[in-house]
Design a protein around this motif. Sequence first.
Motif, PDB file in Angstrom:
ATOM      1  N   SER A  53       0.846  -1.204   0.000  1.00 61.55           N
ATOM      2  CA  SER A  53       0.000   0.000   0.000  1.00 61.55           C
ATOM      3  C   SER A  53       0.880   1.252   0.000  1.00 61.55           C
ATOM      4  CB  SER A  53      -0.920   0.015   1.230  1.00 61.55           C
ATOM      5  OG  SER A  53      -1.825  -1.041   1.187  1.00 61.55           O
ATOM      6  N   PRO A  54       1.565   1.505  -1.103  1.00 57.91           N
ATOM      7  CA  PRO A  54       2.428   2.686  -1.160  1.00 57.91           C
ATOM      8  C   PRO A  54       1.611   3.983  -1.196  1.00 57.91           C
ATOM      9  CG  PRO A  54       2.309   1.649  -3.300  1.00 57.91           C
ATOM     10  CD  PRO A  54       1.563   0.753  -2.349  1.00 57.91           C
ATOM     11  N   THR A  55       2.249   5.063  -0.795  1.00 59.67           N
ATOM     12  CA  THR A  55       1.601   6.368  -0.917  1.00 59.67           C
ATOM     13  C   THR A  55       1.683   6.809  -2.374  1.00 59.67           C
ATOM     14  OG1 THR A  55       3.625   7.635  -0.526  1.00 59.67           O
ATOM     15  CG2 THR A  55       2.308   7.025   1.435  1.00 59.67           C
ATOM     16  N   MET A  59       4.554   6.161  -5.306  1.00 58.35           N
ATOM     17  CA  MET A  59       4.248   5.695  -6.656  1.00 58.35           C
ATOM     18  C   MET A  59       4.857   6.628  -7.705  1.00 58.35           C
ATOM     19  SD  MET A  59       2.816   2.812  -6.575  1.00 58.35           S
ATOM     20  CE  MET A  59       2.303   2.735  -8.285  1.00 58.35           C
ATOM     21  N   ALA A  60       4.791   7.926  -7.458  1.00 53.74           N
ATOM     22  CA  ALA A  60       5.379   8.881  -8.396  1.00 53.74           C
ATOM     23  C   ALA A  60       6.882   8.632  -8.522  1.00 53.74           C
ATOM     24  CB  ALA A  60       5.096  10.313  -7.941  1.00 53.74           C
ATOM     25  N   LYS A  87      -6.953   7.067   2.739  1.00 54.96           N
ATOM     26  CA  LYS A  87      -6.092   7.954   3.522  1.00 54.96           C
ATOM     27  C   LYS A  87      -5.185   7.090   4.395  1.00 54.96           C
ATOM     28  CE  LYS A  87      -7.597  11.865   2.043  1.00 54.96           C
ATOM     29  NZ  LYS A  87      -6.732  12.695   1.224  1.00 54.96           N
ATOM     30  N   ALA A  88      -3.934   7.491   4.511  1.00 53.91           N
ATOM     31  CA  ALA A  88      -2.971   6.745   5.321  1.00 53.91           C
ATOM     32  C   ALA A  88      -3.374   6.826   6.786  1.00 53.91           C
ATOM     33  CB  ALA A  88      -1.563   7.302   5.120  1.00 53.91           C
ATOM     34  N   VAL A  97      -2.428   3.616  -2.027  1.00 53.27           N
ATOM     35  CA  VAL A  97      -3.105   2.865  -3.083  1.00 53.27           C
ATOM     36  C   VAL A  97      -2.782   1.384  -2.881  1.00 53.27           C
ATOM     37  CG1 VAL A  97      -1.227   3.186  -4.744  1.00 53.27           C
ATOM     38  CG2 VAL A  97      -3.513   2.714  -5.579  1.00 53.27           C
ATOM     39  N   SER A  98      -3.777   0.537  -3.072  1.00 46.51           N
ATOM     40  CA  SER A  98      -3.550  -0.906  -2.971  1.00 46.51           C
ATOM     41  C   SER A  98      -4.367  -1.611  -4.043  1.00 46.51           C
ATOM     42  CB  SER A  98      -3.897  -1.418  -1.575  1.00 46.51           C
ATOM     43  OG  SER A  98      -5.226  -1.097  -1.261  1.00 46.51           O
TER      44      SER A  98
END
Length: 151
Positions: A53-55, A59-60, A87-88, A97-98
């Motif tokens: 579940s990276p932010t 990802m960018a 939201k984290a 995102v997952s």
Amino acid sequence: MDRIELVRKLLLASSAALITQTGYLERPRNYTAGDSLYMREVHFIVAVGPGSSPTMSEMARRLDVTQGAVSQTAARLEKKGYVTRAKAEGDKRLTTVSLTPKGEALCQEHIAYDQERYRMVSEFYQEFTDQELERFIAYEEKKRAMFTIHQ
């Protein structure tokens, strides 16, 4: 042939290859039954990875694109049912995102596809030594740096 002419020919060949590659990357494909996806969307799914579940910022960085591009891609893939955004927990300003089960399945399929594809491409480049391939990589990195400086 003098050096400048040789460099000109190299850049023309490189440009023609880039145009062909860009056309290939920008066509949607049916990676799974019923869904048309762009390669950048599939690469986004693979970059998220299974069980991760990276932010959006992560990802960018992983994809070397802007956060706006990541947000747009995530929104499209969320509508198609491949990812979810949330939201984290530790910091509500961050969005993670997952992958959904549908996204996990495509991710696994595409990783297997990539491995087979890399084997095929490796055979395509078999006439080149490992040292020559390393020089090609250095060339591409240098070319990217040159065009990055001139933006």
